[in-house]
Structures are given as structure tokens and as C-alpha cells.
Design an enzyme around this catalytic site. Structure first.
Site, PDB file in Angstrom:
ATOM      1  N   ARG A  15       0.860  -1.178   0.000  1.00 46.28           N
ATOM      2  CA  ARG A  15       0.000   0.000   0.000  1.00 46.28           C
ATOM      3  C   ARG A  15       0.905   1.240   0.000  1.00 46.28           C
ATOM      4  O   ARG A  15       2.020   1.206   0.537  1.00 46.28           O
ATOM      5  CB  ARG A  15      -0.904   0.030   1.243  1.00 46.28           C
TER       6      ARG A  15
ATOM      7  N   HIS B 197      -1.927   0.705  -9.869  1.00 49.75           N
ATOM      8  CA  HIS B 197      -2.528  -0.347  -9.033  1.00 49.75           C
ATOM      9  C   HIS B 197      -3.072  -1.486  -9.908  1.00 49.75           C
ATOM     10  O   HIS B 197      -4.260  -1.827  -9.850  1.00 49.75           O
ATOM     11  CB  HIS B 197      -3.629   0.224  -8.130  1.00 49.75           C
TER      12      HIS B 197
HETATM   13  P1  NDP Z   1      -1.520 -12.094   4.097  1.00 51.88           P
HETATM   14  O1  NDP Z   1      -2.404 -11.595   5.169  1.00 51.88           O
HETATM   15  O2  NDP Z   1      -1.751 -13.457   3.540  1.00 51.88           O
HETATM   16  O3  NDP Z   1      -0.002 -12.042   4.591  1.00 51.88           O
HETATM   17  C1  NDP Z   1       0.520 -10.967   5.293  1.00 51.88           C
HETATM   18  C2  NDP Z   1       1.997 -11.197   5.560  1.00 51.88           C
HETATM   19  O4  NDP Z   1       2.531 -10.007   6.167  1.00 51.88           O
HETATM   20  C3  NDP Z   1       2.261 -12.336   6.546  1.00 51.88           C
HETATM   21  O5  NDP Z   1       3.437 -13.027   6.180  1.00 51.88           O
HETATM   22  C4  NDP Z   1       2.476 -11.617   7.888  1.00 51.88           C
HETATM   23  O6  NDP Z   1       3.313 -12.270   8.801  1.00 51.88           O
HETATM   24  C5  NDP Z   1       3.170 -10.344   7.382  1.00 51.88           C
HETATM   25  N1  NDP Z   1       3.004  -9.260   8.370  1.00 51.88           N
HETATM   26  C6  NDP Z   1       1.877  -8.638   8.761  1.00 51.88           C
HETATM   27  N2  NDP Z   1       2.133  -7.702   9.696  1.00 51.88           N
HETATM   28  C7  NDP Z   1       3.464  -7.748   9.912  1.00 51.88           C
HETATM   29  C8  NDP Z   1       4.349  -7.051  10.765  1.00 51.88           C
HETATM   30  N3  NDP Z   1       3.906  -6.101  11.618  1.00 51.88           N
HETATM   31  N4  NDP Z   1       5.663  -7.351  10.737  1.00 51.88           N
HETATM   32  C9  NDP Z   1       6.121  -8.323   9.905  1.00 51.88           C
HETATM   33  N5  NDP Z   1       5.334  -9.034   9.045  1.00 51.88           N
HETATM   34  C10 NDP Z   1       4.023  -8.744   9.059  1.00 51.88           C
HETATM   35  O7  NDP Z   1      -1.569 -10.992   2.939  1.00 51.88           O
HETATM   36  P2  NDP Z   1      -1.433 -11.215   1.361  1.00 51.88           P
HETATM   37  O8  NDP Z   1      -0.136 -11.869   1.091  1.00 51.88           O
HETATM   38  O9  NDP Z   1      -2.651 -11.850   0.798  1.00 51.88           O
HETATM   39  O10 NDP Z   1      -1.450  -9.692   0.818  1.00 51.88           O
HETATM   40  C11 NDP Z   1      -0.557  -8.729   1.308  1.00 51.88           C
HETATM   41  C12 NDP Z   1      -0.912  -7.360   0.779  1.00 51.88           C
HETATM   42  O11 NDP Z   1      -0.574  -7.245  -0.596  1.00 51.88           O
HETATM   43  C13 NDP Z   1      -2.392  -6.978   0.810  1.00 51.88           C
HETATM   44  O12 NDP Z   1      -2.793  -6.579   2.103  1.00 51.88           O
HETATM   45  C14 NDP Z   1      -2.449  -5.848  -0.188  1.00 51.88           C
HETATM   46  O13 NDP Z   1      -2.170  -4.629   0.476  1.00 51.88           O
HETATM   47  C15 NDP Z   1      -1.324  -6.173  -1.154  1.00 51.88           C
HETATM   48  N6  NDP Z   1      -1.814  -6.572  -2.484  1.00 51.88           N
HETATM   49  C16 NDP Z   1      -1.649  -5.711  -3.522  1.00 51.88           C
HETATM   50  C17 NDP Z   1      -2.045  -6.037  -4.771  1.00 51.88           C
HETATM   51  C18 NDP Z   1      -1.806  -5.101  -5.908  1.00 51.88           C
HETATM   52  O14 NDP Z   1      -2.365  -5.320  -6.997  1.00 51.88           O
HETATM   53  N7  NDP Z   1      -0.996  -4.086  -5.756  1.00 51.88           N
HETATM   54  C19 NDP Z   1      -2.726  -7.310  -5.046  1.00 51.88           C
HETATM   55  C20 NDP Z   1      -2.836  -8.171  -3.894  1.00 51.88           C
HETATM   56  C21 NDP Z   1      -2.395  -7.804  -2.658  1.00 51.88           C
HETATM   57  P3  NDP Z   1       2.911 -13.702   9.441  1.00 51.88           P
HETATM   58  O15 NDP Z   1       3.016 -14.689   8.292  1.00 51.88           O
HETATM   59  O16 NDP Z   1       3.972 -13.943  10.460  1.00 51.88           O
HETATM   60  O17 NDP Z   1       1.523 -13.552   9.979  1.00 51.88           O
HETATM   61  C1  OXD Z   2      -5.367  -5.312  -3.442  1.00 51.75           C
HETATM   62  C2  OXD Z   2      -5.867  -6.055  -4.572  1.00 51.75           C
HETATM   63  O1  OXD Z   2      -5.653  -5.649  -2.304  1.00 51.75           O
HETATM   64  O2  OXD Z   2      -5.749  -5.534  -5.705  1.00 51.75           O
HETATM   65  O3  OXD Z   2      -4.644  -4.326  -3.693  1.00 51.75           O
HETATM   66  O4  OXD Z   2      -6.358  -7.172  -4.416  1.00 51.75           O
END
Ligand code: NDP
Ligand code: OXD
Length: 304
Positions: free
Chosen positions: A219, A267
């Protein structure tokens, strides 16, 4: 029981068609046409206007029309008791991995320079990059798999310090700086939460190797913008690929738009596939319909 889509500014016609195809009897409403609001128990939302959930007295679950839930977990119009879920399926994760590989290979093999040069002077690629992934969730793990299939060295950083498949993993503040120090390509795949806001700051950027690549698909608010602009001017990173921004659409006069070492995409790193989204959303809706907890609910306090 009615199903509502709230996604102002987004073309949801293909998604609506898939929902109707898969669930022919579905009472589907599209905001702002609510009809009888008391019948709406499930909402699928993206950029939901402030206060909109306050008009839905029978709401049982809100699903994000995407992987990120940062716009939903902490809203005054959404009671804490309403579960928030997300649509983060394998198609979305593979699509995101494809974008990350494409942006990395473009930089690694200097394809941008080669394709604009008509002199037939091949430029040597950069050495095979070491990849660092901030976040090893659904998206991060799929990206790790894609990079490993190219025989690239991959390491990650997460909250728990646990990872599958023998992937080296760091955690904590010191681990974050260590990971940055050994990442020729550092990729942000974290969810936006109170703990991760502003995480890409001067300290983290100073730890990057010279001539490295930063990719942000998490983000926009993960990045302290003026720190990144100063870091780019100092050559760490040498390039930033940015897909997400604090303000979207990114304003025309934003400094990122004219910086020679910044690549901006609107995005689009992963685009929701209507069929996958409809299947996942209907699986959640059916649980709500029979009074069961929906799959893929997030922890609203933790923020992901
Ligand atoms: P998940 O919830 O599956 O995974 C989140 C990961 O972040 C986990 O490994 C978690 O650790 C880690 N995490 C969370 N908080 C912390 C912290 N404080 N310190 C260290 N590690 C942390 O999310 P997704 O993989 O599904 O998606 C991640 C993000 O990607 C979404 O929230 C979105 O913002 C972005 N996204 C963007 C897209 C785009 O088109 N630009 C498309 C899809 C997603 P742990 O494993 O230890 O819990
Ligand atoms: C996001 C998505 O979370 O595109 O950014 O799925």
C-alpha cells in the site's frame, strides 16, 4: 438474503455476470441501488464510501473485493462484531507474482535500456539478484515460488519468523534491516496495519545495497514518500517500481511521476479475475446464509 456490491468507480459488470451465472437465484444489488436494505446480509466492497455500512442494519459479513482489508478493518460504520473477509485466491497471487517477476527481470537484464538502443551493443545484465520479500502471506509465498523457479536466492521477513519450504526468514526490526542489506530487489507485500504504516523509511532504505530495486505493491502508506525521494537521489535504491500510492489515482503533479528512477503503474500488479472473485465470494456468502463463519475472515484488531 441479498448480496450487495459496493465498488464506486469500478466496472463490476463481468463480476456481476459471473455471480449470476454461478448462482442464478441470487438477489444481487449494486450500490447505490439498495432496494430493501434490511435484506442485505453480505457486502462485497472496494472503496466503500464513509458511512455506507451504517445504512445496512442486517449486515453479517463484509468481503474486500481484493486481498487487502486496510479500508475495512477499522471503520466506525462497521460494528466490531461483523466479520471482514477478503478475496485472495491463487489466480490473484499468480498474477501478482507475474508482475513482480516482470519488473525484476526488466531491471536485472536492463531490458528497458536494451530495447531503446538501436546500436546493437548488448549490455551485460546485472548479477542474478537476491530477492527480499516483506510479507510471506498468500501473495509473498507465491512470489517466492516464482522467483525460486528462476533459481534466484529468496529470503523473507514476517511477523512470526516462521516460513515453509526452507525459505530463510527474518523478523523484528533488526531482521528487517538485515534483510534489506542482502536484497538486490526488495519487494513490499505487507498488509497496511498500524504496525506496518511508514515501514519503508530512511533507515530501511539506507540499508539497501547501492543500485538495488525497490518494488512496492503493498500500500502507498507503507512508504514515507520524502524519504524515498531522498534515497533515490542517493542511489539506494537505484530504481523504485511503485504500484500503490497514498492518493490513488496518483496526482499528475506528484514528484514520483517525473522522477527518472521511478516506474509508476496504476494499481494493476494483480487484477481481480471475475470468475475467481465470484467463486470465492459465493463460498463466503453461502456460509453466511447457513449461519456458519465465513472462510478467509481476518483478525480485525491485528489488521490482517
Ligand atoms: P496475508 O495476510 O496473507 O499475509 C501478510 C503477511 O505479512 C504475513 O506473512 C504476515 O506475517 C506479514 N506481516 C503482517 N504484519 C506484519 C508485521 N507487523 N511485521 C512483519 N510481518 C508482518 O496478505 P497477502 O499476502 O494476501 O497480501 C498482502 C498485501 O498485498 C495486501 O494486504 C495488499 O495490500 C497487497 N496486495 C496488492 C495487490 C496489488 O495489486 N498491488 C494485489 C494483492 C495484494 P505472518 O506470516 O507472520 O503472519
Ligand atoms: C489489493 C488487490 O488488495 O488488488 O490491492 O487485491
Amino acid at each position: 438474503m441479498a448480496f450487495l456490491i459496493i465498488a464506486p468507480g469500478r466496472d463490476t459488470r463481468a463480476l456481476e455476470a459471473e455471480l449470476r451465472r454461478l448462482e442464478p437465484g441470487l438477489d444481487l444489488r449494486v450500490w447505490p441501488q439498495l432496494g430493501d436494505a434490511a435484506a442485505i446480509r453480505f457486502a462485497l466492497a472496494w472503496n466503500a464510501p464513509a458511512g455506507v455500512f451504517g445504512d445496512l442494519p442486517a449486515l453479517c459479513t463484509v468481503a474486500s473485493l481484493g486481498a487487502g482489508v486496510d479500508a475495512l478493518v477499522d471503520r466506525p460504520d462497521l460494528p466490531e462484531t461483523v466479520p471482514v473477509t477478503r478475496l485472495a485466491g491463487p489466480r490473484l497471487a499468480a498474477d501478482l507474482a507475474a508482475y513482480l517477476v516482470a519488473m525484476t527481470v526488466d531491471w536485472w537484464k536492463r531490458l528497458d535500456e536494451q530495447r531503446h538502443d538501436r546500436s546493437w551493443r548488448p549490455r551485460p545484465p546485472r548479477p542474478a539478484p537476491r530477492i527480499g520479500l516483506l510479507g510471506l502471506g498468500r501473495m509473498g509465498r507465491r512470489a517466492a515460488q516464482a522467483f525460486r523457479s528462476l533459481d534466484l536466492e529468496v529470503a523473507g521477513w514476517n511477523r512470526s519468523g516462521r516460513a515453509d519450504d526452507g525459505l530463510p526468514v527474518e523478523c523484528g526490526d533488526d531482521g528487517l534491516v538485515r534483510l534489506a542489506g542482502r536484497s538486490d530487489v526488495l519487494i513490499n507485500l505487507l498488509p497496511l496495519t498500524a504496525a506496518t504504516r511508514g515501514i519503508i523509511d530512511a533507515r530501511l532504505l539506507a540499508a539497501l545495497p547501492a543500485d538495488s530495486l525497490l518494488i512496492n505493491v503493498g500500500r502507498g502508506a507503507h512508504v514515507i514518500e520524502h524519504d524515498l525521494l531522498a534515497a533515490l537521489d542517493a542511489g539506494r535504491p537505484g530504481r523504485a517500481v511503485l504500484d500503490v500510492f497514498e492518493t490513488e489515482p496518483l496526482p499528475d503533479d506528484h514528484p514520483f511521476r517525473r522522477h527518472p528512477d521511478v516506474v509508476v503503474t496504476p494499481h494493476v500488479a494483480a487484477l481481480t479475475d471475475p470468475r475467481e472473485a465470484a467463486e470465492l465470494a459465493l463460498a463466503q456468502w453461502r456460509c453466511v446464509e447457513r449461519g456458519a463463519p465465513p472462510p478467509d475472515a481476518v483478525d480485525r484488531v491485528r489488521g490482517y
